[in-house]
Design a protein around this motif. Structure first.
Motif, mmCIF file in Angstrom:
data_model
loop_
_atom_site.group_PDB
_atom_site.id
_atom_site.type_symbol
_atom_site.label_atom_id
_atom_site.label_comp_id
_atom_site.label_asym_id
_atom_site.label_seq_id
_atom_site.Cartn_x
_atom_site.Cartn_y
_atom_site.Cartn_z
ATOM 1 N N ASP A 31 -10.189 -3.110 2.661
ATOM 2 C CA ASP A 31 -10.417 -3.777 1.504
ATOM 3 C C ASP A 31 -9.482 -5.136 1.803
ATOM 4 O O ASP A 31 -8.597 -4.922 2.469
ATOM 5 C CB ASP A 31 -10.666 -3.110 0.217
ATOM 6 C CG ASP A 31 -9.337 -2.393 -0.023
ATOM 7 O OD1 ASP A 31 -8.221 -2.618 0.371
ATOM 8 O OD2 ASP A 31 -9.357 -1.789 -1.235
ATOM 9 N N GLN A 55 0.782 -1.102 -0.229
ATOM 10 C CA GLN A 55 0.061 0.008 -0.209
ATOM 11 C C GLN A 55 0.927 1.301 -0.058
ATOM 12 O O GLN A 55 2.070 1.627 0.709
ATOM 13 C CB GLN A 55 -0.944 0.149 1.301
ATOM 14 C CG GLN A 55 -1.943 -0.889 1.284
ATOM 15 C CD GLN A 55 -3.222 -0.542 0.695
ATOM 16 O OE1 GLN A 55 -4.209 -1.436 1.026
ATOM 17 N NE2 GLN A 55 -3.578 0.597 0.014
ATOM 18 N N SER A 73 -7.316 -5.709 -1.090
ATOM 19 C CA SER A 73 -6.331 -5.303 -2.033
ATOM 20 C C SER A 73 -5.051 -4.993 -1.545
ATOM 21 O O SER A 73 -4.829 -4.298 -0.409
ATOM 22 C CB SER A 73 -6.932 -4.254 -3.132
ATOM 23 O OG SER A 73 -7.992 -4.801 -3.627
ATOM 24 N N PHE A 74 -4.145 -4.915 -2.342
ATOM 25 C CA PHE A 74 -2.537 -4.277 -1.894
ATOM 26 C C PHE A 74 -2.138 -5.069 -0.448
ATOM 27 O O PHE A 74 -2.604 -4.484 0.525
ATOM 28 C CB PHE A 74 -2.679 -2.978 -1.978
ATOM 29 C CG PHE A 74 -2.891 -2.023 -3.261
ATOM 30 C CD1 PHE A 74 -1.811 -2.101 -4.084
ATOM 31 C CD2 PHE A 74 -4.065 -1.814 -3.690
ATOM 32 C CE1 PHE A 74 -2.008 -1.547 -5.575
ATOM 33 C CE2 PHE A 74 -4.452 -1.251 -4.507
ATOM 34 C CZ PHE A 74 -3.373 -0.985 -5.458
ATOM 35 N N PRO A 75 -1.484 -6.307 -0.463
ATOM 36 C CA PRO A 75 -1.104 -6.790 0.557
ATOM 37 C C PRO A 75 -0.295 -6.194 1.470
ATOM 38 O O PRO A 75 0.514 -5.291 1.009
ATOM 39 C CB PRO A 75 -0.832 -8.072 0.047
ATOM 40 C CG PRO A 75 -0.193 -7.769 -1.274
ATOM 41 C CD PRO A 75 -1.109 -6.790 -1.843
HETATM 42 CA CA LIG Z 1 -4.239 -3.562 1.719
#
Ligand SMILES: [Ca+2]
Ligand SMILES: [Ca+2]
Length: 262
Positions: free
Chosen positions: A220, A139, A222-224
């Motif tokens: 959310d 992120q 997404s983007f680990p």
């Molecule tokens: Ca994330």
């Protein structure tokens, strides 16, 4: 004659007190131990939920592979990137044995994540847990999608809390480039000078604990983000009762020596 009699009585009393102390405090004198705290034995003695791997000094590519703080292996727990593999925050809370409200305290918004735990018995008041960590994320700094990592401390009927370690946007975290599939890392020992000291937690209640670490995707999936963990140990603090007991033993030995000399 009377003095010798009194000395004998005092000696017997002291030895009796010592015996009573040994019996009463024996459980408190057994120090708790974190097993395989450097993960050189992979996940032996640990439980995991979600995505947990063992990484070596070559996690990532040059020039900045994220290196272990101790030995040649370290634990990595991480969130998924929109695919199944990590777990729900409710399951993570149950696994870490802390409430969801602790994970999401201070406005945090965990959706899914991964964790690792170990049960450590016979922890005494004042014992200190020490560990190194490196928070990694793909992120960008974000207050909305603010992925984060915590230390979890749980004792049945007692403390059940999450100690904040890092998130994507905390100003206290000096991120650097990561050569892995995460874009940024916070605490690689070879990138930061001086090397970040271990983080510590001091126990204020005696008992058996589940200690753990959790890393979470926020808002959310997404983007680990990930958390590298290594070099975990528990330092026992001598109990006041133990020191008092040692004093009684010393008194008894002194009286015995004087008695022989007399
Ligand atoms: Ca994330
Ligand atoms: Ca290690």
């Amino acid at each position: 004659m009377k003095t010798a009699f009194l000395k004998t009585r005092l000696l017997k009393t002291s030895l009796s007190l010592c015996f009573a102390w040994v019996v009463l405090s024996s459980s408190a004198c057994i120090a708790g131990t974190v097993l395989n705290g450097s993960f050189e034995g992979d996940y032996t003695d640990w439980s995991t939920l979600g995505i947990a791997t063992i990484e070596t000094p070559r996690f990532g590519v040059d020039p900045n592979p994220a290196r272990p703080f101790d030995g040649v292996k370290q634990a990595l727990i991480r969130t998924a990137d929109g695919v199944v593999g990590d777990d729900t925050v409710a399951n993570l809370a149950s696994f870490l044995k802390i409430p969801v409200s602790e994970i999401n305290a201070n406005g945090r918004d965990a959706i899914r994540g991964s964790g690792v735990t170990q049960v450590v018995t016979n922890i005494n008041v004042g014992d200190k847990l020490s560990f190194n960590w490196n928070f990694l994320t793909s992120q960008t700094a974000s207050l909305t999608f603010n992925d984060f990592a915590v230390l979890s401390i749980s004792r049945a009927g007692g403390t059940q809390s999450a100690m904040f370690l890092a998130d994507t946007s905390t100003a206290a975290t000096p991120f650097a480039f990561s050569g892995s599939f995460f874009s940024r890392q916070s605490r690689d020992p070879n990138l930061l000078s001086p090397t970040p000291p271990p983080t510590t937690f001091t126990f204020t209640e005696a008992g058996d604990y589940t200690i753990g670490f959790g890393v979470f995707n926020a808002t959310d999936s997404s983007f680990p983000s990930g958390l590298l963990i290594d070099n975990i140990s528990l330092t026992a603090v001598p109990e006041p009762t133990a020191l008092a007991g040692l004093g009684l033993v010393g008194l008894a030995l002194t009286l015995r020596r004087r008695r022989k000399e007399g």
